[in-house]
Scaffold this active site. Structure first.
Site, PDB file in Angstrom:
ATOM      1  N   HIS A  13       2.472   0.261  -3.480  1.00 42.71           N
ATOM      2  CA  HIS A  13       2.286  -0.642  -4.618  1.00 42.71           C
ATOM      3  C   HIS A  13       2.916  -2.003  -4.380  1.00 42.71           C
ATOM      4  CE1 HIS A  13       6.414   0.287  -5.912  1.00 42.71           C
ATOM      5  NE2 HIS A  13       6.293  -0.687  -6.791  1.00 42.71           N
ATOM      6  N   SER A  19      11.271   0.155  -8.801  1.00 36.48           N
ATOM      7  CA  SER A  19      11.188   1.166  -7.747  1.00 36.48           C
ATOM      8  C   SER A  19      11.171   0.527  -6.367  1.00 36.48           C
ATOM      9  CB  SER A  19       9.973   2.068  -7.947  1.00 36.48           C
ATOM     10  OG  SER A  19       8.782   1.304  -7.990  1.00 36.48           O
ATOM     11  N   GLU A  20      10.558  -0.666  -6.231  1.00 34.43           N
ATOM     12  CA  GLU A  20      10.637  -1.400  -4.963  1.00 34.43           C
ATOM     13  C   GLU A  20      10.672  -2.902  -5.210  1.00 34.43           C
ATOM     14  OE1 GLU A  20       9.909   2.265  -2.691  1.00 34.43           O
ATOM     15  OE2 GLU A  20       8.852   1.498  -4.441  1.00 34.43           O
ATOM     16  N   THR A  21      11.445  -3.569  -4.353  1.00 31.96           N
ATOM     17  CA  THR A  21      11.373  -5.018  -4.210  1.00 31.96           C
ATOM     18  C   THR A  21      10.845  -5.302  -2.811  1.00 31.96           C
ATOM     19  OG1 THR A  21      13.199  -5.478  -5.736  1.00 31.96           O
ATOM     20  CG2 THR A  21      12.683  -7.172  -4.098  1.00 31.96           C
TER      21      THR A  21
END
Length: 295
Positions: free
Chosen positions: A96, A45-47
């Site tokens: 996160h 979902s995120e880097t």
């Protein structure tokens, strides 16, 4: 070019829970299209990417002290420039992946530090250790939910796509819908194709908790940002925690995101800031090989 890649489960009490984020330290910024390609390849979902050099427009760091029960900051608080990419876009705020990045830096680079500062698209974001082993506290800007009328076409389309009957409708960064109970939150089955067509980052459904020790629950759907259902979404809680603090009459709350992986967050509302607490677990350390020349 070979780059470090660390994968960390954030807002997790053990591996395979919470929200996985890729953390990639960089010696200097790569071109944005390359960062986006890497995030798409990682398919999380995120880097989070960070560098040690701060931009000229970063401004002075915040003077606020960490919470009373956090470890005291060092005289020279470490500071980094942090950016977040989903597989589709760069985003303005991510909880996160910030937690994951701070955890990696505290463990690998600054084991004696009590606080780390990140310069981001949302300004300075401090992260502090707490008195609980492995727990970190994020200091985020508080959201400002605005009521949305039933006649609003985008909101109405989202309600249809989510298949919900909300008690209240709001909007900040995301559309926010308050449902009658936790069972209604669990029961949501979105039409992601319809959600992806809407001009919003995502949609939150939230309700009072039906579990002892948890005050409110939520789920977050971000098809427009390429994330579909996010396991645990810190930025969503910076939007909805002030609502629940006002509704429940106390500033300090415990939240649970009801995704398949699930995750628990401590939330404390303090004026125009929301402090989010969570633990993290390291899952993977590896190396990414990036073709050269870098375009």
């Amino acid at each position: 070019m070979r780059l470090r890649l660390i994968q960390i489960d954030a807002f997790a009490d053990r591996v395979f829970r919470g929200n996985p984020a890729a953390v990639m330290p960089l010696p200097s910024w790569l071109p944005d299209p390359v960062l986006q390609d890497i995030a798409e390849e990682n398919n999380l979902s995120e880097t989070a990417f960070y560098v040690a050099d701060l931009p000229s427009d970063a401004g002075p760091p915040p003077k606020a002290e960490p919470p009373p029960d956090a470890e005291p900051p060092s005289a020279d608080t470490p500071a980094y420039h942090l950016r977040w990419f989903t597989p589709a876009v760069e985003v303005d705020l991510c909880g996160h992946a910030t937690l994951a990045t701070a955890g990696q830096l505290f463990e690998d680079v600054h084991p004696e530090a009590g606080r780390i500062l990140f310069w981001t698209r949302s300004g300075w974001l401090p992260v502090s250790r707490t008195d609980r082993d492995g727990e970190l506290e994020l200091d985020f800007p508080a959201g400002d939910l605005r009521p949305v009328p039933e006649s609003d076409e985008v909101s109405a389309a989202a309600v249809t796509a989510l298949g919900i009957d909300p008690e209240f409708r709001f909007q900040d960064t995301d559309l926010v819908y308050v449902l009658r109970d936790a069972a209604a939150v669990r029961a949501v089955v979105p039409d992601f194709t319809a959600l992806a067509r809407l001009p919003v980052r995502g949609a939150v459904v939230t309700a009072p908790s039906d579990t002892d020790g948890v005050d409110f629950v939520s789920r977050w759907f971000g098809a427009g940002a390429g994330a579909f259902e996010d396991p645990v979404t810190g930025s969503a809680h910076s939007q909805i925690a002030p609502y629940w603090a006002k509704r429940l009459g106390r500033p300090r709350l415990t939240a649970r995101q009801l995704s398949a992986r699930g995750g628990t967050l401590g939330c404390e509302v303090d004026g125009d800031r929301v402090r989010l607490r969570g633990t993290w677990r390291r899952y993977l350390d590896g190396t990414a090989t990036i073709p050269e020349p870098i375009r």
